[in-house]
Design a protein around this motif. Structure first.
Motif, PDB file in Angstrom:
ATOM      1  N   GLY A 156       0.806  -1.222   0.000  1.00 44.45           N
ATOM      2  CA  GLY A 156       0.000   0.000   0.000  1.00 44.45           C
ATOM      3  C   GLY A 156       0.834   1.265   0.000  1.00 44.45           C
ATOM      4  O   GLY A 156       0.394   2.299  -0.500  1.00 44.45           O
ATOM      5  N   LEU A 157       2.027   1.201   0.584  1.00 47.12           N
ATOM      6  CA  LEU A 157       2.929   2.348   0.594  1.00 47.12           C
ATOM      7  C   LEU A 157       4.154   2.122  -0.272  1.00 47.12           C
ATOM      8  O   LEU A 157       4.769   3.056  -0.766  1.00 47.12           O
ATOM      9  CB  LEU A 157       3.381   2.662   2.029  1.00 47.12           C
ATOM     10  CG  LEU A 157       2.321   3.241   2.965  1.00 47.12           C
ATOM     11  CD1 LEU A 157       2.911   3.454   4.350  1.00 47.12           C
ATOM     12  CD2 LEU A 157       1.766   4.553   2.421  1.00 47.12           C
ATOM     13  N   GLY A 158       4.531   0.895  -0.441  1.00 45.69           N
ATOM     14  CA  GLY A 158       5.718   0.573  -1.220  1.00 45.69           C
ATOM     15  C   GLY A 158       5.906  -0.922  -1.262  1.00 45.69           C
ATOM     16  O   GLY A 158       5.079  -1.692  -0.762  1.00 45.69           O
ATOM     17  N   PHE A 159       7.012  -1.353  -1.884  1.00 47.83           N
ATOM     18  CA  PHE A 159       7.358  -2.764  -1.859  1.00 47.83           C
ATOM     19  C   PHE A 159       8.117  -3.012  -0.566  1.00 47.83           C
ATOM     20  O   PHE A 159       9.154  -2.386  -0.315  1.00 47.83           O
ATOM     21  CB  PHE A 159       8.201  -3.141  -3.075  1.00 47.83           C
ATOM     22  CG  PHE A 159       7.420  -3.077  -4.348  1.00 47.83           C
ATOM     23  CD1 PHE A 159       6.620  -4.148  -4.730  1.00 47.83           C
ATOM     24  CD2 PHE A 159       7.455  -1.958  -5.154  1.00 47.83           C
ATOM     25  CE1 PHE A 159       5.875  -4.085  -5.904  1.00 47.83           C
ATOM     26  CE2 PHE A 159       6.719  -1.886  -6.319  1.00 47.83           C
ATOM     27  CZ  PHE A 159       5.928  -2.952  -6.696  1.00 47.83           C
ATOM     28  N   SER A 160       7.614  -3.900   0.259  1.00 46.85           N
ATOM     29  CA  SER A 160       8.053  -4.051   1.637  1.00 46.85           C
ATOM     30  C   SER A 160       9.570  -4.051   1.777  1.00 46.85           C
ATOM     31  O   SER A 160      10.248  -4.991   1.394  1.00 46.85           O
ATOM     32  CB  SER A 160       7.501  -5.359   2.219  1.00 46.85           C
ATOM     33  OG  SER A 160       7.955  -5.547   3.544  1.00 46.85           O
ATOM     34  N   GLY A 161      10.096  -2.953   2.333  1.00 46.99           N
ATOM     35  CA  GLY A 161      11.511  -2.866   2.639  1.00 46.99           C
ATOM     36  C   GLY A 161      12.402  -2.449   1.499  1.00 46.99           C
ATOM     37  O   GLY A 161      13.595  -2.242   1.693  1.00 46.99           O
ATOM     38  N   ALA A 162      11.866  -2.294   0.282  1.00 47.31           N
ATOM     39  CA  ALA A 162      12.698  -1.875  -0.851  1.00 47.31           C
ATOM     40  C   ALA A 162      12.756  -0.354  -0.870  1.00 47.31           C
ATOM     41  O   ALA A 162      11.728   0.313  -0.923  1.00 47.31           O
ATOM     42  CB  ALA A 162      12.127  -2.394  -2.166  1.00 47.31           C
ATOM     43  N   THR A 178      -1.558  -7.060   4.953  1.00 45.97           N
ATOM     44  CA  THR A 178      -1.149  -6.939   3.555  1.00 45.97           C
ATOM     45  C   THR A 178      -1.090  -5.477   3.125  1.00 45.97           C
ATOM     46  O   THR A 178      -0.358  -5.130   2.199  1.00 45.97           O
ATOM     47  CB  THR A 178      -2.118  -7.683   2.621  1.00 45.97           C
ATOM     48  OG1 THR A 178      -3.440  -7.173   2.816  1.00 45.97           O
ATOM     49  CG2 THR A 178      -2.085  -9.183   2.897  1.00 45.97           C
ATOM     50  N   ASN A 179      -1.857  -4.613   3.805  1.00 48.75           N
ATOM     51  CA  ASN A 179      -1.938  -3.204   3.412  1.00 48.75           C
ATOM     52  C   ASN A 179      -1.735  -2.328   4.644  1.00 48.75           C
ATOM     53  O   ASN A 179      -2.467  -2.449   5.623  1.00 48.75           O
ATOM     54  CB  ASN A 179      -3.295  -2.906   2.776  1.00 48.75           C
ATOM     55  CG  ASN A 179      -3.334  -1.550   2.086  1.00 48.75           C
ATOM     56  OD1 ASN A 179      -2.735  -0.588   2.553  1.00 48.75           O
ATOM     57  ND2 ASN A 179      -4.037  -1.474   0.968  1.00 48.75           N
ATOM     58  N   LYS A 204      -4.893   0.047   8.525  1.00 48.78           N
ATOM     59  CA  LYS A 204      -4.245  -1.194   8.124  1.00 48.78           C
ATOM     60  C   LYS A 204      -5.276  -2.301   7.950  1.00 48.78           C
ATOM     61  O   LYS A 204      -6.249  -2.388   8.700  1.00 48.78           O
ATOM     62  CB  LYS A 204      -3.198  -1.606   9.169  1.00 48.78           C
ATOM     63  CG  LYS A 204      -2.065  -0.595   9.311  1.00 48.78           C
ATOM     64  CD  LYS A 204      -1.052  -1.025  10.363  1.00 48.78           C
ATOM     65  CE  LYS A 204       0.060   0.004  10.477  1.00 48.78           C
ATOM     66  NZ  LYS A 204       1.067  -0.365  11.487  1.00 48.78           N
ATOM     67  N   SER A 205      -5.045  -3.149   6.966  1.00 50.30           N
ATOM     68  CA  SER A 205      -6.020  -4.191   6.657  1.00 50.30           C
ATOM     69  C   SER A 205      -5.338  -5.369   5.993  1.00 50.30           C
ATOM     70  O   SER A 205      -4.167  -5.309   5.617  1.00 50.30           O
ATOM     71  CB  SER A 205      -7.119  -3.630   5.739  1.00 50.30           C
ATOM     72  OG  SER A 205      -6.546  -3.221   4.500  1.00 50.30           O
ATOM     73  N   VAL A 234       9.346   4.395   4.002  1.00 46.32           N
ATOM     74  CA  VAL A 234       8.030   4.260   4.626  1.00 46.32           C
ATOM     75  C   VAL A 234       7.470   2.855   4.507  1.00 46.32           C
ATOM     76  O   VAL A 234       6.408   2.562   5.041  1.00 46.32           O
ATOM     77  CB  VAL A 234       7.026   5.254   3.991  1.00 46.32           C
ATOM     78  CG1 VAL A 234       7.467   6.678   4.219  1.00 46.32           C
ATOM     79  CG2 VAL A 234       6.869   4.983   2.497  1.00 46.32           C
ATOM     80  N   SER A 235       8.163   1.976   3.797  1.00 46.77           N
ATOM     81  CA  SER A 235       7.558   0.696   3.465  1.00 46.77           C
ATOM     82  C   SER A 235       7.872  -0.415   4.464  1.00 46.77           C
ATOM     83  O   SER A 235       7.389  -1.526   4.322  1.00 46.77           O
ATOM     84  CB  SER A 235       7.999   0.253   2.066  1.00 46.77           C
ATOM     85  OG  SER A 235       9.403   0.155   2.002  1.00 46.77           O
TER      86      SER A 235
END
Length: 820
Positions: free
Chosen positions: A219-225, A389-390, A395-396, A416-417
């Motif tokens: 939802g904000l980015g690719f997790s940790g990238a 997931t988001n 958060k959801s 931010v991710s």
């Protein structure tokens, strides 16, 4: 009459030429049975993209491709016949009545075709180049899409292009790198959407082994990238339905020329065109350091590029193979300290700001709440963790993992991710009850050696202040020799003979510690002797510090300590001799600088970086040098750099990352802002000094004392100005002539500015720097450097010692001058 007819024909012909040229210049469309020859092009409506034939320098191969119309040098974004180049300049491009584009050789042999799978409802298909860079074939009457180049990506991801999977047709929208910079055939790297479990992007090599995992969309980015989230330049979409799964990005400012590229080395980078600098500027590199290597720390291992070593275990876990972790092999990861069974109970422990694990072995429901997700995981014996997931807004969604958790890292600073994960663990209370007193014993194991060491050093210093006897000195050194057999004890007689009784002809230089002499041993071999001056107020502590630190270090880019001599009041350190003196001898001398070409300078930059990685991360001790500067970089006979002078170095324990002192040491021009202002030093203090060194090596100018007719900034401020103006190449030392390589120089300037950023958190680790210099990664655009202007006048001595009073920027610092 004849004359009038001739004039009429002339003017009609001229008008026809003008109309034809105007139509040709604005043409963006190919009609059925119309041909495009080598030298002809079509241009998108707003003249952003151009399509035509091209070839590379010194090559006879011909390709059909799309490039930016107004960008020079030409930048290609798509190639049609990348695997089958044309050999004949007379080849043509043609659109047939069926809606297929065909590349035909001079013998009318088909070399490439678009091979549309959709039927044309009439005989009026058209091919058109859009301002998005997409080449489309449409039914001219119904405007139905027949084929598009965006369905066949190359190495470039353009705004609006999908990366993912068409579930109905089975088509994969993947990026594939070129083989080389001038060979567009498919290389060994691919960016793709893996749809096993929760869909996520991968950057893969050789089609089988994972290289890097970009992560899944949260939802904000690719997790940790790093950086692939909400920005003021672009936004991302992620679509997951029964028809397709894909991700794409769109520009907020549609006039900005922006592209993501998977280069032949496997680096995934985003570039933005600078109209002022007329260059492609690196905007971000989502994969940038060692922690982005897939599974770097193994199962249940967390990778943090800001720590040394970078790998650690989650709370409640321990290294699976401790002997491998001790030699920096973390691939087997961690194991739970206690076996988890339903009978003994479990809890969920929350860990934050992480790039979440590989989701191939996962289950997801995008409409569940976090509480419902916890219940699902708690009731499933095979479930090991859960997360949302988001994370955008409220958060959801529910994502659960089964099996081991792999490829986890701390989210990069400022991104931010990063997100929370809840890991199912054995009850920690049970663990503590099973191992009573463990914590107390471990504390004793740490405290007792430290106390013993402090007592011993205090005792040694006290004896020395009483003019300790010669027999005690020998015993002290012999004791050190037993601990480190490679450290040799030299007698005073040996050193006197080697240096011809400290002859003035053998003197290499003079510093705050004392004089340095060249010597030749009786058995052969040249040495450098650092002799403690009897009047030195700082040498005793530095002598002990250097023996303790450097005697335990062995690396090709660190100067080697051969031994020492302690006899009576004489205290000397014996080093390997460096015939080419120090870096500043070449760098800042108008004549000598011409002897140091760019390949040598780039080699020196890389060598210093590798030496610092060893000090910060790979050695048995974690060491901060605290006095990295050009005069402390020695050069051997092959111009290999050797970091020297560890008198001010500080050893850190494994769990330490920074420390504070009210006795600031270092050298003006190289010292970091947070250390100068607040006495706070860390690994990033050395990174700052390294960045200054890099900019000095590129420019041939000293940071301190630098002057420019147009402003009052120092070298850092000047480099920052040029970078912002898109003219970083103007920083290059004129003594380099034409020996420098543009890509290496620009990369070095980027590294240098990244290392000297005002905020220490934004500075990269040295391991990230080494990866970038080696072409294996990239750094995000740098922010403003610290100390843009001189802090003191150039004529003020830079070797002042700061008192133990509160630190002030106006009182920065301070070590001895070192000559070699």
């Amino acid at each position: 009459m004849e004359h009038r007819n001739m004039c009429l024909i002339y003017w009609c012909g001229l008008l026809l030429i003008l109309i034809t040229d105007s139509t040709s210049a604005a043409r963006d469309t190919i009609f059925p049975n119309q041909t495009l020859k080598n030298g002809d092009t079509i241009v998108s409506a707003n003249e952003i993209f151009e399509l035509g034939f091209f070839s590379f320098k010194n090559s006879s191969f011909l390709y059909l491709g799309i490039w930016y119309k107004k960008v020079s040098p030409r930048t290609y974004v798509w190639v049609a016949n990348r695997e089958v180049p044309l050999l004949d300049a007379s080849s043509i491009l043609k659109l047939n009545d069926k809606g297929d584009l065909q590349l035909l050789s001079v013998s009318n042999t088909q070399v490439w075709t678009s091979q549309s799978t959709k039927l044309v409802t009439n005989s009026s298909p058209v091919a058109q180049l859009l301002d998005s860079g997409n080449l489309v074939i449409r039914d001219d009457i119904s405007s139905n899409l027949i084929w598009q180049s965006f369905d066949h990506p190359g190495d470039t991801w353009l705004p609006g292009m999908k990366i993912g999977v068409d579930r109905l047709t089975g088509r994969n929208w993947n990026l594939t790198s070129w083989k080389t910079d001038d060979n567009p055939s498919v290389g060994s790297n691919t960016v793709l959407m893996n749809t096993n479990g929760y869909p996520q992007l991968y950057n893969m090599r050789h089609e089988s082994s994972f290289q890097q995992r970009i992560g899944y969309w949260n939802g904000l980015g690719f997790s940790g990238a790093l950086g692939i989230g909400l920005k003021n330049l672009y936004t991302f979409d992620f679509v997951l339905n029964e028809k397709e799964i894909y991700s794409r990005f769109s520009l907020i400012n549609s006039t900005s020329l922006t592209r993501m590229i998977l280069n032949p080395e496997g680096n995934f980078l985003l570039f933005v065109w600078s109209d002022t600098g007329h260059i492609w500027q690196l905007y971000l590199a989502p994969l940038m350091d060692a922690c982005d290597q897939y599974g770097f720390c193994g199962p249940y291992g967390i990778c943090s590029i800001n720590n040394a070593p970078p790998c650690s275990c989650f709370e409640g876990f321990e290294p699976k193979l401790p002997e491998e972790w001790s030699v920096a092999d973390w691939s087997n990861g961690c194991k739970s300290k206690m076996y988890l069974t339903p009978e003994k109970g479990h809890n969920f422990t929350k860990f934050s700001n992480l790039k979440l694990p590989d989701s191939q072995n996962s289950w997801f429901n995008r409409s569940m709440s976090l509480e419902e997700c916890e219940n699902v995981c708690a009731s499933n014996v095979s479930c090991t963790a859960f997360a949302n997931t988001n994370i955008r807004g409220v958060k959801s969604g529910c994502l659960t993992w089964s099996g081991e958790l792999t490829d986890i890292r701390e989210a990069p600073q400022g991104d931010v991710s990063g997100q929370d994960i809840y890991i199912k663990m054995a009850n920690l209370k049970v663990i503590r009850e099973l191992k009573p007193g463990t914590k107390k014993k471990s504390h004793l194991k740490v405290i007792l050696p430290i106390v013993s060491t402090v007592v011993m050093l205090s005792f040694a210093l006290t004896l020395y202040s009483w003019r300790k006897k010669n027999s005690y000195n020998k015993a002290l050194v012999n004791k050190d020799q037993k601990q480190d057999p490679d450290l040799r004890y030299f007698s005073l007689n040996e050193v006197v003979k080697a240096t011809s009784n400290f002859s003035i002809n053998n003197k290499l230089g003079q510093g705050g510690f004392g004089a340095v002499y060249k010597g030749v041993l009786e058995e052969g071999g040249e040495i450098a002797v650092k002799r403690l001056s009897k009047t030195s107020k700082q040498g005793i502590v530095e002598f002990q510090n250097e023996v303790i630190c450097i005697a335990k270090l062995q690396h090709r880019n660190l100067v080697k300590l051969l031994g020492c001599c302690v006899q009576g009041e004489e205290m000397m350190l014996i080093y390997e001799y460096m015939p080419n003196k120090s870096l500043d001898f070449f760098l800042f001398d108008e004549n000598n600088s011409m002897l140091l070409d760019w390949p040598q300078r780039y080699h020196i930059i890389n060598g210093i970086a590798r030496g610092l990685v060893y000090l910060h991360q790979d050695s048995r001790l974690r060491i901060i040098h605290r006095d990295l500067k050009a005069s402390n970089i020695l050069l051997d006979s092959n111009m290999n750099p050797k970091i020297s002078d560890f008198g001010l170095a500080r050893m850190f324990k494994e769990y330490e990352t920074e420390a504070n002192t009210n006795h600031v040491v270092g050298t003006l021009g190289y010292i970091s802002p947070e250390y100068a202002a607040n006495g706070l030093f860390s690994l990033k203090s050395d990174v700052f000094s390294f960045g200054v060194l890099v900019l000095e090596i590129v420019s041939g100018k000293k940071n301190r004392g630098f002057s420019h007719q147009d402003h009052h900034d120092n070298l850092l401020g000047h480099a920052w100005r040029l970078y912002k103006e898109g003219k970083p190449h103007e920083l290059v030392d004129v003594a380099l002539g034409d020996s420098w390589t543009a890509s290496e120089v620009l990369q070095s300037i980027h590294v240098g500015l990244s290392c000297v950023q005002q905020n220490a958190d934004y500075r990269p680790s040295m391991s990230s720097v080494v990866h970038m210099l080696g072409g294996e990664g990239a750094l995000p655009p740098p922010k403003q450097p610290g100390f843009l202007t001189e802090m003191t006048k150039p004529e003020v001595d830079s070797t002042l010692i700061m008192s133990k009073s509160p630190v002030s920027i106006n009182k920065v610092t301070i070590t001895q001058l070192d000559a070699r």
